[in-house]
Design a protein around this motif. Structure first.
Motif, mmCIF file in Angstrom:
data_model
loop_
_atom_site.group_PDB
_atom_site.id
_atom_site.type_symbol
_atom_site.label_atom_id
_atom_site.label_comp_id
_atom_site.label_asym_id
_atom_site.label_seq_id
_atom_site.Cartn_x
_atom_site.Cartn_y
_atom_site.Cartn_z
ATOM 1 N N TYR A 12 0.827 -1.215 -0.079
ATOM 2 C CA TYR A 12 -0.079 0.159 0.042
ATOM 3 C C TYR A 12 1.076 1.332 -0.012
ATOM 4 N N GLN A 15 -0.272 5.960 3.182
ATOM 5 C CA GLN A 15 -1.315 5.775 4.519
ATOM 6 C C GLN A 15 -1.678 4.319 4.294
ATOM 7 N N CYS A 17 -2.483 1.997 6.421
ATOM 8 C CA CYS A 17 -3.499 1.489 7.030
ATOM 9 C C CYS A 17 -4.913 1.637 6.466
ATOM 10 N N LEU A 20 -5.382 0.100 3.173
ATOM 11 C CA LEU A 20 -5.779 -1.449 3.454
ATOM 12 C C LEU A 20 -7.317 -1.617 3.922
ATOM 13 N N VAL A 21 -7.998 -0.584 4.841
ATOM 14 C CA VAL A 21 -9.217 -0.860 4.913
ATOM 15 C C VAL A 21 -10.216 -0.292 3.938
ATOM 16 N N HIS A 85 -4.731 5.421 13.430
ATOM 17 C CA HIS A 85 -4.294 4.018 12.811
ATOM 18 C C HIS A 85 -5.516 3.276 12.635
ATOM 19 N N CYS A 86 -5.842 2.418 11.809
ATOM 20 C CA CYS A 86 -6.940 1.587 11.845
ATOM 21 C C CYS A 86 -6.629 0.272 11.084
ATOM 22 N N GLY A 87 -7.628 -0.546 11.253
ATOM 23 C CA GLY A 87 -7.575 -1.991 10.611
ATOM 24 C C GLY A 87 -8.900 -2.633 10.398
ATOM 25 N N HIS A 96 -3.967 -5.190 9.969
ATOM 26 C CA HIS A 96 -3.589 -3.632 9.825
ATOM 27 C C HIS A 96 -2.248 -3.407 8.976
ATOM 28 N N ALA A 97 -2.107 -2.168 8.470
ATOM 29 C CA ALA A 97 -0.720 -2.203 7.766
ATOM 30 C C ALA A 97 -0.105 -0.887 8.341
ATOM 31 N N LEU A 98 1.276 -1.354 8.529
ATOM 32 C CA LEU A 98 2.369 -0.101 8.597
ATOM 33 C C LEU A 98 3.053 0.062 7.363
ATOM 34 N N ASN A 102 2.399 -5.399 6.276
ATOM 35 C CA ASN A 102 1.039 -5.695 6.962
ATOM 36 C C ASN A 102 1.069 -6.803 7.878
#
Length: 123
Positions: A12, A15, A17, A20-21, A85-87, A96-98, A102
């Motif tokens: 990704y 950004q 996270c 990914l969502v 942050h989110c997931g 979630h992704a950093l 992931n």
């Protein structure tokens, strides 16, 4: 059924996270899109835009006290910093992704790492 490994192997942008969502919702629940577009902005601006996309969604996301599969998990290291942050919750864990990686971690690990953990789902 969601294929977690398919998302763990994806890359990704700046950004990750939030991207990914949005990807999971667009792929797995195409009838319930998250109206969020990635643009070059700060983490704080991006998090604010994502929260607005969820809160003002015409698809009726509401905050729930207990997680349900494929609900959005909003996260903050602490209340002062705010959501950044989110997931996606699935089967007791959070996808979630950093930057550069992931992760699919148990909710207990997420609860230890983040002071603020919110779950958002369609009623």
């Amino acid at each position: 059924m969601i294929d977690i490994n398919a998302y763990l192997g994806k890359t990704y942008g700046p950004q990750p996270c939030f991207e990914l969502v949005a990807d999971v919702y667009n792929t797995e629940l195409s009838s319930v899109p998250v109206d969020y577009k990635t643009v070059n902005r700060s983490v704080r601006e991006m998090a604010s835009a994502f929260r607005v996309a969820i809160h003002k969604s015409s698809h009726g996301f509401v905050q729930v006290s207990e997680p349900v599969d494929l609900c959005i998990v909003l996260l903050a290291k602490n209340a002062r910093v705010g959501i950044h942050h989110c997931g996606i919750y699935h089967d007791g864990s959070v996808l979630h992704a950093l930057p550069g990686v992931n992760l699919f971690e148990p909710l207990s690990v997420i609860n230890d790492a983040f002071e603020v953990v919110q779950f958002w789902a369609k009623p």
